[in-house]
Scaffold this motif. Structure first.
Motif, PDB file in Angstrom:
ATOM      1  N   VAL A 243       0.862  -1.188   0.091  1.00  0.00           N
ATOM      2  CA  VAL A 243      -0.049   0.089  -0.050  1.00  0.00           C
ATOM      3  C   VAL A 243       0.941   1.283   0.101  1.00  0.00           C
ATOM      4  N   VAL A 244       0.562   2.002  -0.983  1.00  0.00           N
ATOM      5  CA  VAL A 244       1.318   3.371  -0.918  1.00  0.00           C
ATOM      6  C   VAL A 244       0.358   4.496  -0.461  1.00  0.00           C
ATOM      7  N   ILE A 245       1.137   5.192   0.527  1.00  0.00           N
ATOM      8  CA  ILE A 245       0.291   6.540   0.954  1.00  0.00           C
ATOM      9  C   ILE A 245       1.025   7.930   0.264  1.00  0.00           C
ATOM     10  N   PRO A 246       0.404   8.608  -0.433  1.00  0.00           N
ATOM     11  CA  PRO A 246       1.001   9.833  -1.322  1.00  0.00           C
ATOM     12  C   PRO A 246       1.053  10.946   0.102  1.00  0.00           C
ATOM     13  N   ASP A 247       2.010  11.452  -0.221  1.00  0.00           N
ATOM     14  CA  ASP A 247       2.217  12.617   1.024  1.00  0.00           C
ATOM     15  C   ASP A 247       1.397  13.955   0.419  1.00  0.00           C
ATOM     16  N   GLY A 248       0.572  14.440   1.356  1.00  0.00           N
ATOM     17  CA  GLY A 248      -0.119  15.733   1.163  1.00  0.00           C
ATOM     18  C   GLY A 248      -1.420  15.512   0.464  1.00  0.00           C
ATOM     19  N   GLU A 249      -1.751  14.327   0.259  1.00  0.00           N
ATOM     20  CA  GLU A 249      -3.088  13.897  -0.464  1.00  0.00           C
ATOM     21  C   GLU A 249      -3.928  13.187   0.172  1.00  0.00           C
ATOM     22  N   ILE A 250      -5.320  13.463  -0.083  1.00  0.00           N
ATOM     23  CA  ILE A 250      -6.367  12.726   0.274  1.00  0.00           C
ATOM     24  C   ILE A 250      -6.341  11.299  -0.206  1.00  0.00           C
ATOM     25  N   SER A 251      -6.226  10.400   0.567  1.00  0.00           N
ATOM     26  CA  SER A 251      -6.398   8.858  -0.091  1.00  0.00           C
ATOM     27  C   SER A 251      -6.962   7.828   1.107  1.00  0.00           C
ATOM     28  N   ALA A 252      -7.673   6.907   0.518  1.00  0.00           N
ATOM     29  CA  ALA A 252      -8.197   6.028   1.417  1.00  0.00           C
ATOM     30  C   ALA A 252      -7.318   5.310   2.240  1.00  0.00           C
ATOM     31  N   SER A 253      -6.176   5.036   1.657  1.00  0.00           N
ATOM     32  CA  SER A 253      -5.108   4.423   2.444  1.00  0.00           C
ATOM     33  C   SER A 253      -4.695   5.144   3.672  1.00  0.00           C
ATOM     34  N   ALA A 254      -4.737   6.286   3.410  1.00  0.00           N
ATOM     35  CA  ALA A 254      -4.095   7.253   4.604  1.00  0.00           C
ATOM     36  C   ALA A 254      -5.314   7.339   5.596  1.00  0.00           C
ATOM     37  N   GLY A 255      -6.700   7.309   5.310  1.00  0.00           N
ATOM     38  CA  GLY A 255      -7.866   7.438   6.175  1.00  0.00           C
ATOM     39  C   GLY A 255      -7.965   6.248   7.021  1.00  0.00           C
ATOM     40  N   ASP A 256      -7.768   5.059   6.126  1.00  0.00           N
ATOM     41  CA  ASP A 256      -7.811   3.833   6.790  1.00  0.00           C
ATOM     42  C   ASP A 256      -6.677   3.764   8.067  1.00  0.00           C
ATOM     43  N   MET A 257      -5.472   4.219   7.634  1.00  0.00           N
ATOM     44  CA  MET A 257      -4.487   4.161   8.830  1.00  0.00           C
ATOM     45  C   MET A 257      -4.675   5.145  10.012  1.00  0.00           C
ATOM     46  N   ALA A 258      -5.490   6.159   9.690  1.00  0.00           N
ATOM     47  CA  ALA A 258      -5.897   7.198  10.828  1.00  0.00           C
ATOM     48  C   ALA A 258      -6.922   6.534  11.793  1.00  0.00           C
ATOM     49  N   PHE A 259      -7.830   5.710  10.995  1.00  0.00           N
ATOM     50  CA  PHE A 259      -9.050   4.993  11.738  1.00  0.00           C
ATOM     51  C   PHE A 259      -8.403   3.933  12.671  1.00  0.00           C
ATOM     52  N   ARG A 260      -7.515   3.243  11.937  1.00  0.00           N
ATOM     53  CA  ARG A 260      -6.799   2.206  12.726  1.00  0.00           C
ATOM     54  C   ARG A 260      -6.070   2.564  13.847  1.00  0.00           C
ATOM     55  N   CYS A 261      -5.426   3.625  13.813  1.00  0.00           N
ATOM     56  CA  CYS A 261      -4.509   4.060  14.766  1.00  0.00           C
ATOM     57  C   CYS A 261      -5.413   4.755  16.195  1.00  0.00           C
ATOM     58  N   VAL A 262      -6.585   5.339  15.933  1.00  0.00           N
ATOM     59  CA  VAL A 262      -7.414   5.705  16.888  1.00  0.00           C
ATOM     60  C   VAL A 262      -8.225   4.455  17.274  1.00  0.00           C
ATOM     61  N   GLN A 263      -8.383   3.593  16.731  1.00  0.00           N
ATOM     62  CA  GLN A 263      -8.982   2.007  17.317  1.00  0.00           C
ATOM     63  C   GLN A 263      -7.774   1.473  18.197  1.00  0.00           C
ATOM     64  N   LYS A 264      -6.480   1.385  17.633  1.00  0.00           N
ATOM     65  CA  LYS A 264      -5.652   0.858  18.674  1.00  0.00           C
ATOM     66  C   LYS A 264      -5.398   1.830  19.999  1.00  0.00           C
ATOM     67  N   ALA A 265      -5.606   3.019  19.709  1.00  0.00           N
ATOM     68  CA  ALA A 265      -5.243   3.944  20.945  1.00  0.00           C
ATOM     69  C   ALA A 265      -6.440   3.507  21.955  1.00  0.00           C
ATOM     70  N   VAL A 266      -7.654   3.271  21.621  1.00  0.00           N
ATOM     71  CA  VAL A 266      -8.832   3.190  22.263  1.00  0.00           C
ATOM     72  C   VAL A 266      -8.556   1.787  23.312  1.00  0.00           C
ATOM     73  N   GLU A 267      -8.041   0.805  22.332  1.00  0.00           N
ATOM     74  CA  GLU A 267      -7.775  -0.487  23.037  1.00  0.00           C
ATOM     75  C   GLU A 267      -6.680  -0.389  24.044  1.00  0.00           C
ATOM     76  N   LEU A 268      -5.797   0.232  24.062  1.00  0.00           N
ATOM     77  CA  LEU A 268      -4.609   0.530  24.876  1.00  0.00           C
ATOM     78  C   LEU A 268      -5.108   1.223  26.040  1.00  0.00           C
ATOM     79  N   VAL A 269      -5.998   2.375  25.986  1.00  0.00           N
ATOM     80  CA  VAL A 269      -6.695   2.970  27.206  1.00  0.00           C
ATOM     81  C   VAL A 269      -7.731   1.873  27.976  1.00  0.00           C
ATOM     82  N   GLN A 270      -8.514   0.923  27.053  1.00  0.00           N
ATOM     83  CA  GLN A 270      -9.348   0.231  27.710  1.00  0.00           C
ATOM     84  C   GLN A 270      -8.767  -1.034  28.421  1.00  0.00           C
ATOM     85  N   ALA A 271      -7.455  -1.403  28.085  1.00  0.00           N
ATOM     86  CA  ALA A 271      -6.651  -2.380  28.636  1.00  0.00           C
ATOM     87  C   ALA A 271      -5.943  -1.812  29.696  1.00  0.00           C
TER      88      ALA A 271
END
Length: 321
Positions: free
Chosen positions: A74-102
């Protein structure tokens, strides 16, 4: 880490580089280690060593990373809107929530994401706050913009102005004041002084410019005062923010997004912190966007990220502002 195509990784690295060794030891970064190393080099923060969260021992300059990696190929282009970047952002938040809940972390600090990229990835949220509410099962949440000079809490945020007016109900106003009052108490303000902004010009001028202020806001304020809250309003929005900035109130309840955002950003654009209230976890954030136009050029200013982290440490310790 936020949207990896934006300035999130860079401002994180700048903020980490400015920390003491003790502060870095109590910080976990959620994101892709390769992207973080690249951001470290881009910003000149070459003193950072990113190590796995599970690694037992860290050097003085190491930073623990809870890895959320870009999928292979997967390639994430710098400075551009992309689904790959949006999914990474979501997964990072999801992981952070898991860390707090644990129980592995106390407060989440978020770097900026791009809502269009988030939606392209199939994650249809209005931003971090709505996403966090969904991930934690919270029925509602509130956005606080906090600065040393002026702080505002919003009855509604990312909705149309027409819908924002519909959300000005006594029940929602009372819930917003309760959330703000509880937050200030937790931070050490013994008797919070809260002002509620009016919705219409001059609070409706006796019904000439609308009746929401007399029909919805005033009854909510009266019910809160009867319960012992030090709350005033409705106060015309063209004066209440100035009065609060001069020290008369600890918090202003804004009725909609721009009513609260404009005065706070005008006064403290670089240091205002976005805080989510009403969730079963604590979260702060920078109060700016992904800045695609300057991303990955080594130019991003980390002042706001440093402020968001400092506020998060206050929340974690329960210390007064």
């Amino acid at each position: 880490m936020g949207d990896p195509a934006g300035i999130g990784p860079e401002i994180i690295c700048r903020a980490l580089s400015a920390m003491s060794a003790a502060e870095r030891a109590s910080t976990v970064v959620v994101g892709d280690p390769g992207i973080l190393r690249r951001a470290s080099a881009s910003t000149g923060a070459n003193d950072l060593a990113f190590v796995s969260l599970e690694q037992a021992e860290h050097s003085e300059d190491s930073v623990a990373v809870a890895a959320v990696e870009v999928p292979s190929g997967v390639v994430i282009p710098d400075g551009e809107i992309s689904a790959s970047a949006g999914d990474m952002a979501f997964r990072c938040v999801q992981k952070a929530v898991e860390l707090v809940q644990a129980g592995h972390a106390q407060v989440i600090v978020t770097a900026p994401l791009n809502k269009a990229a988030l939606h392209e990835a199939g994650h249809h949220y209005d931003g971090h706050t709505g996403m966090l509410a969904s991930l934690t099962g919270a029925p509602s949440s509130f956005m606080l913009l906090a600065s040393e000079t002026l702080s505002t809490l919003h009855v509604s945020t990312h909705v149309s102005l027409r819908e924002a007016i519909e959300r000005v109900t006594p029940e929602r106003i009372i819930a917003t004041v309760e959330a703000g009052h509880a937050h200030l108490i937790a931070l050490g303000t013994r008797e919070p002084r809260i002002a509620v902004a009016g919705l219409n010009p001059h609070c409706g001028e006796g019904g000439i410019f609308g009746d929401e202020d007399s029909r919805c806001i005033a009854p909510a304020v009266e019910r809160l005062r009867q319960r012992g809250f030090d709350v005033s309003g409705p106060i015309s929005a063209d004066t209440v923010f100035y009065r609060a900035s001069q020290g008369e109130f600890d918090l202003v309840i804004a009725q909609y997004h721009d009513q609260g955002h404009i005065p706070v950003k005008l006064i403290a654009f670089d240091t205002t912190v976005n805080v989510s209230l009403g969730l079963p976890l604590q979260r702060t954030s920078v109060d700016h966007g992904t800045a695609f136009d300057i991303a990955w050029q080594g130019r991003a200013d980390a002042t706001n990220m440093a402020s968001a982290i400092a506020y998060a440490r206050r929340l974690a310790s329960g210390a007064a502002l």
